[in-house]
Write an enzyme that holds these catalytic residues in place. Sequence first.
Site, PDB file in Angstrom:
ATOM      1  N   GLY A  22      -3.534  10.230   3.602  1.00 36.26           N
ATOM      2  CA  GLY A  22      -4.820  10.855   3.339  1.00 36.26           C
ATOM      3  C   GLY A  22      -5.275  11.683   4.521  1.00 36.26           C
ATOM      4  O   GLY A  22      -5.140  11.255   5.672  1.00 36.26           O
ATOM      5  N   GLY A  71      -2.721   8.928   8.677  1.00 36.23           N
ATOM      6  CA  GLY A  71      -1.984   9.723   7.699  1.00 36.23           C
ATOM      7  C   GLY A  71      -0.861  10.500   8.336  1.00 36.23           C
ATOM      8  O   GLY A  71       0.240  10.601   7.790  1.00 36.23           O
ATOM      9  N   ILE A 113      -4.881   7.211   6.853  1.00 40.64           N
ATOM     10  CA  ILE A 113      -5.705   8.419   6.774  1.00 40.64           C
ATOM     11  C   ILE A 113      -5.901   8.983   8.173  1.00 40.64           C
ATOM     12  O   ILE A 113      -5.793   8.277   9.170  1.00 40.64           O
ATOM     13  CB  ILE A 113      -7.071   8.153   6.115  1.00 40.64           C
ATOM     14  N   SER A 114      -6.151  10.285   8.235  1.00 43.17           N
ATOM     15  CA  SER A 114      -6.421  10.981   9.488  1.00 43.17           C
ATOM     16  C   SER A 114      -5.212  10.842  10.407  1.00 43.17           C
ATOM     17  O   SER A 114      -4.098  11.171  10.014  1.00 43.17           O
ATOM     18  CB  SER A 114      -7.715  10.443  10.107  1.00 43.17           C
ATOM     19  N   ASN A 115      -5.381  10.333  11.627  1.00 47.23           N
ATOM     20  CA  ASN A 115      -4.210  10.116  12.471  1.00 47.23           C
ATOM     21  C   ASN A 115      -3.246   9.126  11.838  1.00 47.23           C
ATOM     22  O   ASN A 115      -2.025   9.231  12.003  1.00 47.23           O
ATOM     23  CB  ASN A 115      -4.637   9.607  13.847  1.00 47.23           C
TER      24      ASN A 115
END
Length: 611
Positions: free
Chosen positions: A297, A277, A273-275
Amino acid sequence: MNKPILRAACGLIVGLSLASCASRPASGPAGASMFSNERSSVHRDGDDLLTGGLGLAGLRSMGPPAFADANAPTVEELRRRALWSSWRGIADLAPGGGYGELFGSLGAVPGREFSAYARLPGARQPHRVLAQVPDAFDTGKRCVLVAPSSGSRGIYGAVSVAAAWGLPRGCAVVYTDKGAGSDYFDLDAQQGVRADGSVAAVDAADDLAFVPEAPTGASGVAFKHAHSQENPEADWGRHVKQAAQFALHALDQAYPQAAPFTFDNTRIIAVGISNGGGAVLRAAELEGDWLDAVVAGEPNVLANGHGARALYDYTTEAALLMPCALLDVDKLPQPPLPAAVQAGAAVRCASLAAGGQVSGATTAEQARSAHELMRSRGWTDEALRAGALSVAFDLWRAVAVTYASAYGRYGVDEHPCGYSFAALNPDLSARASTAAERAAWIADGSGIPPGAGVGIIDSKFAMPDVTLAGLQCLRALWDGQGEDARRVRAGIEQTRAGLPRKGLPVMVVHGLDDGLIPPAFSSAPYVAAAQSAGRDVRYWKVRNAQHFDGFLGLPDYAARYVPLLPYVYAALDRVQAHLDSGAALPADGTINTVPRGPGKPLTADSLAMPR
């Protein structure tokens, strides 16, 4: 596409005797070339892989697990505290939030851990990799989840994303800090973090995770994301693949009679998720049939296509404009704009008006102008409301300062806008770090200051708008001229994502209220470009989900927003079924969730999980 499953005919040694935290050399040519400082440890009998023995009650504790000696915590204490910090930073574990009841698992998972430093060819610095192998791992149904940390977090930064889904199912999980992490270095004391998480001086240890190149007499604190001079984001995909290679290497050691574990006989699913992701999407574009599926995500990804914007572009824009614009946005979550922040926002409005960036004679008119400007550049009111949290925590500036250094590959004392990092006195002047602060870095550091006793030193700090000059300098690295601007923009361009490999199933999940990485700038253009090129990418857009599940413990955030993690877990369920039986991947969709409202527990009806 399913890979053939190799069922070992010979007996397995499940209960291998491994010395806790024992170092050993890499085995085989692949291990010898990529991995060093290998360690292994056993986690059973009151300890476990998922929570370090803390369980739900321990993770819910408002204070971190204590150290018996704050200046010299044990390796076991550091690991337990790092797990606590990683869970608390990502997941909503508050009563009524649904974790462990509606979604997720916190049951004890016994097993073993294998860790090492991994190094990309030609790299100045290593990145950490760590594989968790549950005792329930099935060598006849080999599965590995490879999970890059979210943000710039340390090695356990994806435990709530990948391990909570994979370990209870008997899959191994392997992490990478993807060239960032919490391996800080004290330039004054010349001390850094060792392979086991303890702190030592450069001349007393040969296994420090990060030793920066620094001029003589440099002072303060250096950390890998900002000061490695390698722009780690450009190599996120390769970090992910190298972590997967380490997982196979670790499994060979865990189950030697079932070896070799290879990409041909072991299922590899990348999730983040985030970085993290963004990192798994970068891994998806690498050549070769080594990866079976991807779940991303809320990904920080720079794509080609309409609406795509670089993180650095919209972060520096938000750092300058959002404090003022929010004064014109109604229904903001509470908190996040205390009186002091609101007063600073009014000063920012006046600064922007004086510089001709917004119009209006009053604060209200200036705020309306800033609001309209941000809307014209693609920001939604939903993103602005959720982004208020990043204003309150000064997150926009923190991200911009570190990423400018990383993209430009600047070393210690080379930041083009004069920023540096150090422990701070109450008057914000620099001071020396304490032994206790250094000792906790591996567990408490987020990979980007401020935090864990390290703050930002702003050489342009001046009244009345104290951060304005520094932020204007950071913004000019995006839209200005000169060698530094060209250097930073070149580094950003190196992070641009390509298309995923043909035939690779990819699911992207993003909250439509995300105020840190708005989907309009990131996942939406990525998915559009991939689907236009005929790639097998599916897209779930989740209403009433913002970027930080970990902040849903705040009552007003809990009332307004649903967590994103259950949809990441559901996406993993879908790709697993697809790989197991050929079940169709879900169609694109917008998931119409229902906020639970004030004081109410989360319910299955609120989540409206797709069926």
